[in-house]
Design an enzyme around this catalytic site. Structure first.
Site, mmCIF file in Angstrom:
data_model
loop_
_atom_site.group_PDB
_atom_site.id
_atom_site.type_symbol
_atom_site.label_atom_id
_atom_site.label_comp_id
_atom_site.label_asym_id
_atom_site.label_seq_id
_atom_site.Cartn_x
_atom_site.Cartn_y
_atom_site.Cartn_z
ATOM 1 N N TYR A 52 15.773 -1.614 -19.087
ATOM 2 C CA TYR A 52 17.071 -1.886 -19.705
ATOM 3 C C TYR A 52 17.672 -3.167 -19.155
ATOM 4 O O TYR A 52 17.757 -3.381 -17.944
ATOM 5 C CB TYR A 52 18.041 -0.722 -19.463
ATOM 6 N N HIS A 82 30.297 -11.608 -24.877
ATOM 7 C CA HIS A 82 31.218 -10.829 -24.040
ATOM 8 C C HIS A 82 32.401 -11.653 -23.532
ATOM 9 O O HIS A 82 33.290 -11.111 -22.879
ATOM 10 C CB HIS A 82 30.462 -10.218 -22.859
ATOM 11 N N ASN A 193 27.893 -7.085 -15.229
ATOM 12 C CA ASN A 193 28.091 -5.717 -14.742
ATOM 13 C C ASN A 193 28.708 -5.803 -13.356
ATOM 14 O O ASN A 193 28.344 -6.657 -12.556
ATOM 15 C CB ASN A 193 26.758 -4.986 -14.656
ATOM 16 N N TYR A 277 69.276 10.986 3.005
ATOM 17 C CA TYR A 277 67.813 11.050 3.072
ATOM 18 C C TYR A 277 67.162 9.674 3.089
ATOM 19 O O TYR A 277 66.145 9.461 3.750
ATOM 20 C CB TYR A 277 67.264 11.821 1.873
ATOM 21 N N ARG A 280 67.397 8.680 6.877
ATOM 22 C CA ARG A 280 66.728 9.467 7.916
ATOM 23 C C ARG A 280 65.337 9.941 7.534
ATOM 24 O O ARG A 280 64.554 10.315 8.410
ATOM 25 C CB ARG A 280 67.598 10.667 8.328
ATOM 26 N N PHE A 326 28.666 0.765 -12.087
ATOM 27 C CA PHE A 326 29.649 -0.153 -12.679
ATOM 28 C C PHE A 326 30.952 0.535 -13.041
ATOM 29 O O PHE A 326 31.938 -0.130 -13.368
ATOM 30 C CB PHE A 326 29.062 -0.788 -13.944
ATOM 31 N N GLU A 411 29.673 4.187 -24.310
ATOM 32 C CA GLU A 411 30.526 4.119 -23.120
ATOM 33 C C GLU A 411 31.748 4.994 -23.395
ATOM 34 O O GLU A 411 32.827 4.507 -23.741
ATOM 35 C CB GLU A 411 30.882 2.662 -22.840
#
Length: 502
Positions: A52, A82, A193, A277, A280, A326, A411
């Site tokens: 792959y 991409h 990746n 609060y 303290r 990834f 994905e």
């Protein structure tokens, strides 16, 4: 400087982020690992095995075998297709961190890129040539595909590079003596990746966050003295009985800052039993935030040196395994923890400011101005702090619990880590503004107790505040000094040695 991917520290990453270190070079051992992995890819291709990303398509197209004579075309098309980000460019120091992180991951020797790729990335750092990377477009799974594609596209001569101004990448490469990079099998996938964009953004938030946190501890201590509050809640015996490490550290830091205050000793026998609060419970709230920041720091330090591409090579046996390193879920959780921690730091800071400007609560003049009515004092700066806190609450919803399937369902679960990181950075900067307003209020409150002096260490904090926001007796234009003080917090000029990440 020479870096060892097997010995990454938070301090090393911080130095690159803040500019103390500019250039990273893999050490000789790492470079040998890189060469060994590249040779393994050559052997895999020559042997005809289907792997792959080496000789197949990507994502849903993983079952499509690519002929050997088109493998270079495959890698080039991968990067160009991409490079699809949008939005403002990432800050230069975040891009620099991305490059350093990518070098560290590749330097583990399980990715299969050639040494020439490492040298090209190092040359970008050497010349301060930062690829222009859009900040939007990654969902934090299958790697930070779009941001990393823009990074590598610049090395191939596409897009733009920042060299004191944005110029075409091809022109920038000529200026720094680089030929456009021609990718070999596996390299495109190895380079896009990975979690480097997500991790760089989360580190950006973390490093801003630790500065904001330290300034908030300083501001909170100043406010305790301005209120003539009690130091008893910071007695170490209380925190030790609970045992939470962050609480113990914050209580000790506040007690140390208050040590030697004339204001504190002037009311040691006063009738006040308990402070609000927000005063303290600082060790409990701020300590819990510190523990979250420490947890995030550990996760991000590990991730910085991790192998997060796919498939992962095992050169000793010429093997390749497709997995899911990834997926940036650890980074997403870390960024969301930073966001939540800093959201609370701002929330409790704003409440202390609210107390100080309220004469019924503080015993100080209304809005910390003597001629109130004619003057509004810090009325509206507190409103601004409240607005920032509210904005932080909307931003603090965790991005890490969202997932939108991508790549035709291949994905089908993603981390949204880059979104978590960007939100955390925004929260850090908002919180710096909130803390800046508290510092103004605390310093003003201290002035009203003259001639009594605050502690020696808080005097230093007070003086640092006064460099950006002088004492006031009448209303003036607030925005510039608020912005200056916010910038001082982010620049580590306030509280820098009060407390930090371990």
């Amino acid at each position: 400087m020479k870096v060892d991917p097997n010995n990454v520290t938070l301090d090393l990453l911080r130095k690159f982020w803040c500019g103390e270190e500019q250039v990273a070079e893999l050490d000789d051992t790492a470079m040998q690992r890189v060469a060994n992995a590249a040779a393994s890819v050559d052997r895999i291709v020559a042997g005809g095995e289907t792997v792959y990303g080496v000789n197949t398509g990507f994502g849903l197209l993983a079952n499509t075998r690519i002929p050997d004579d088109r493998l270079a075309e495959l890698q080039t098309n991968l990067i160009l297709s991409h490079s699809a980000g949008l939005g403002e460019a990432l800050p230069r120091n975040v891009t620099k961190l991305m490059i350093v992180l990518k070098l560290l991951g590749l330097g583990r020797g399980h990715s299969g890129v050639r040494p020439v790729v490492i040298e090209a990335l190092q040359t970008l750092l050497e010349h301060g040539a930062m690829p222009v990377i859009p900040s939007q477009g990654s969902v934090g799974a299958s790697g930070d595909l779009a941001p990393l594609a823009h990074l590598i596209a610049a090395l191939m001569g596409y897009g733009r590079i920042d060299m004191g101004g944005f110029i075409p990448a091809a022109d920038a490469l000529k200026k720094i003596g680089l030929e456009p990079l021609q990718l070999a099998p596996k390299e495109g996938l190895a380079l896009i990746n990975g979690t480097q964009a997500s991790t760089a953004l989360a580190l950006d938030a973390l490093f801003f966050g630790e500065r904001v946190f330290a300034a908030a501890v300083a501001a909170g201590s100043l406010s305790v003295d301005a209120l003539k509050g009690s130091s008893k809640p910071f007695d170490p015996r209380i925190s030790e009985l609970r045992g939470q490490p962050g609480q113990i550290r914050v209580a000790a830091a506040i007690a140390d800052l208050l040590e030697g205050s004339e204001i504190l000793t002037s009311h040691v026998s006063c009738s006040r039993v308990q402070d609000p609060y927000s005063f303290r419970c600082q060790p409990q709230v701020m300590g819990a935030s510190l523990d979250l920041l420490e947890c995030a720091a550990r996760t991000l330090t590990i991730e910085a040196g991790a192998v997060t591409d796919n498939p992962i090579l095992f050169p000793d046996e010429d093997g390749a395994i497709s997995g899911g390193n990834f997926h940036a879920q650890p980074v997403a959780f870390a960024a969301d923890m930073i966001a939540m921690a800093l959201c609370e730091v701002g929330s409790i800071s704003e409440r202390r400011t609210s107390v100080l400007v309220d004469p019924k609560m503080s015993g100080l003049p209304a809005f910390l101005t003597q001629d109130s009515g004619v003057n509004s004092g810090l009325m509206i700066p507190q409103v601004t702090a409240a607005a920032l806190v509210s904005e932080n609450k909307t931003l603090a919803f965790p991005a890490s619990v969202d997932s939108i399937p991508t790549s035709a369902g291949q994905e089908d679960h993603v981390s949204m880590a880059p979104i978590a990181g960007r939100k955390a950075v925004k929260i850090a900067k908002n919180t710096a503004g909130v803390v800046a307003v508290e510092l103004m209020a605390g310093a003003e409150g201290i002035d009203y107790h003259a001639p009594l002096k605050t502690s020696p260490k808080l005097r230093l904090i007070h003086s640092a505040v006064r460099e950006h926001s002088p004492h006031f007796t009448a209303d003036r234009y607030w925005a510039d000094e608020m912005s200056d003080l916010q910038g001082a917090v982010l620049a580590n000029e306030i509280g820098f040695d009060v407390i930090g990440l371990s």
